[in-house]
Design a protein around this motif. Structure first.
Motif, mmCIF file in Angstrom:
data_model
loop_
_atom_site.group_PDB
_atom_site.id
_atom_site.type_symbol
_atom_site.label_atom_id
_atom_site.label_comp_id
_atom_site.label_asym_id
_atom_site.label_seq_id
_atom_site.Cartn_x
_atom_site.Cartn_y
_atom_site.Cartn_z
ATOM 1 N N THR A 19 0.833 -1.207 0.000
ATOM 2 C CA THR A 19 0.000 0.000 0.000
ATOM 3 C C THR A 19 0.862 1.250 0.000
ATOM 4 O O THR A 19 0.600 2.207 -0.734
ATOM 5 C CB THR A 19 -0.940 0.000 1.219
ATOM 6 O OG1 THR A 19 -1.826 -1.114 1.108
ATOM 7 C CG2 THR A 19 -1.754 1.277 1.298
ATOM 8 N N ILE A 20 1.904 1.247 0.833
ATOM 9 C CA ILE A 20 2.778 2.415 0.914
ATOM 10 C C ILE A 20 3.503 2.634 -0.409
ATOM 11 O O ILE A 20 3.606 3.765 -0.895
ATOM 12 C CB ILE A 20 3.766 2.258 2.084
ATOM 13 C CG1 ILE A 20 2.989 2.390 3.401
ATOM 14 C CG2 ILE A 20 4.888 3.288 2.015
ATOM 15 C CD1 ILE A 20 3.750 1.990 4.623
ATOM 16 N N ARG A 55 2.744 5.917 -3.617
ATOM 17 C CA ARG A 55 3.700 6.836 -4.240
ATOM 18 C C ARG A 55 3.369 7.117 -5.697
ATOM 19 O O ARG A 55 3.776 8.134 -6.241
ATOM 20 C CB ARG A 55 5.111 6.271 -4.135
ATOM 21 C CG ARG A 55 5.607 6.189 -2.718
ATOM 22 C CD ARG A 55 7.002 5.626 -2.644
ATOM 23 N NE ARG A 55 7.356 5.379 -1.259
ATOM 24 C CZ ARG A 55 8.050 4.351 -0.834
ATOM 25 N NH1 ARG A 55 8.504 3.451 -1.698
ATOM 26 N NH2 ARG A 55 8.320 4.193 0.435
ATOM 27 N N CYS A 56 2.635 6.208 -6.346
ATOM 28 C CA CYS A 56 2.412 6.390 -7.783
ATOM 29 C C CYS A 56 0.935 6.336 -8.193
ATOM 30 O O CYS A 56 0.646 6.352 -9.379
ATOM 31 C CB CYS A 56 3.214 5.348 -8.567
ATOM 32 S SG CYS A 56 2.804 3.660 -8.156
ATOM 33 N N THR A 57 0.034 6.278 -7.235
ATOM 34 C CA THR A 57 -1.387 6.271 -7.584
ATOM 35 C C THR A 57 -2.162 7.072 -6.551
ATOM 36 O O THR A 57 -1.647 7.373 -5.478
ATOM 37 C CB THR A 57 -1.926 4.827 -7.689
ATOM 38 O OG1 THR A 57 -3.239 4.861 -8.227
ATOM 39 C CG2 THR A 57 -1.963 4.149 -6.347
ATOM 40 N N SER A 58 -3.388 7.409 -6.869
ATOM 41 C CA SER A 58 -4.192 8.192 -5.926
ATOM 42 C C SER A 58 -4.722 7.296 -4.808
ATOM 43 O O SER A 58 -4.871 6.084 -4.970
ATOM 44 C CB SER A 58 -5.361 8.856 -6.655
ATOM 45 O OG SER A 58 -6.302 7.887 -7.047
ATOM 46 N N ASP A 83 -5.945 2.197 3.379
ATOM 47 C CA ASP A 83 -5.568 3.566 3.688
ATOM 48 C C ASP A 83 -4.080 3.597 4.066
ATOM 49 O O ASP A 83 -3.625 2.759 4.838
ATOM 50 C CB ASP A 83 -6.430 4.053 4.858
ATOM 51 C CG ASP A 83 -6.166 5.495 5.180
ATOM 52 O OD1 ASP A 83 -5.210 5.743 5.948
ATOM 53 O OD2 ASP A 83 -6.896 6.356 4.676
ATOM 54 N N PRO A 84 -3.312 4.546 3.529
ATOM 55 C CA PRO A 84 -1.879 4.599 3.859
ATOM 56 C C PRO A 84 -1.603 4.731 5.356
ATOM 57 O O PRO A 84 -0.625 4.186 5.862
ATOM 58 C CB PRO A 84 -1.383 5.822 3.097
ATOM 59 C CG PRO A 84 -2.322 5.957 1.955
ATOM 60 C CD PRO A 84 -3.657 5.508 2.485
#
Length: 92
Positions: free
Chosen positions: A34-35, A39-42, A49-50
Motif C-alpha cells: 500500500t505504501i 507513491r504512484c497512484t491516488s 488507507d496509507p
C-alpha cells in the motif's frame, strides 16, 4: 493457529507469539504494498488507507519486539537456551 501441541499440551506463550508474528506477515506485506502504491497512484485506488498501512507496520515491529523480549525473558529464567529471533528486518 493451534493453541495446543500435537500431544494435546498447551502451547507456550513464546510459541503463540511466534505463530502470531509469522501469520501477521501477510498484513505486513499488504502494508508495504500500500505504501509503495501510494507513491504512484491516488489514494482512491488503493485497497487500504496509507495511515492504516503505517499502523500495521508499526504493530509488526511491536510484535517482533514482544517476541524478542519473551525469548530473552525465558532465557533469563533458564527456560530455553540461547533464544534468537528467527526473522529480522532484512527478511521482511
Amino acid at each position: 493457529m493451534m493453541p495446543t501441541s500435537h500431544a494435546g499440551l498447551p502451547a507456550s506463550p513464546m510459541r503463540l507469539l511466534e505463530m502470531l508474528t509469522d501469520r501477521f506477515g501477510v498484513f505486513e506485506a499488504l502494508g508495504h504494498s500500500t505504501i509503495k502504491l501510494n507513491r504512484c497512484t491516488s489514494a482512491d485506488e488503493l485497497s487500504d488507507d496509507p495511515q492504516v498501512a503505517e499502523a500495521v507496520l508499526e504493530f509488526a515491529d511491536d510484535l517482533r519486539t514482544a517476541r524478542a523480549a519473551s525469548g530473552a525473558w525465558a532465557e533469563g529464567k533458564g527456560l530455553v537456551q540461547h533464544w534468537e529471533l528467527a526473522d529480522s528486518e532484512d527478511d521482511a
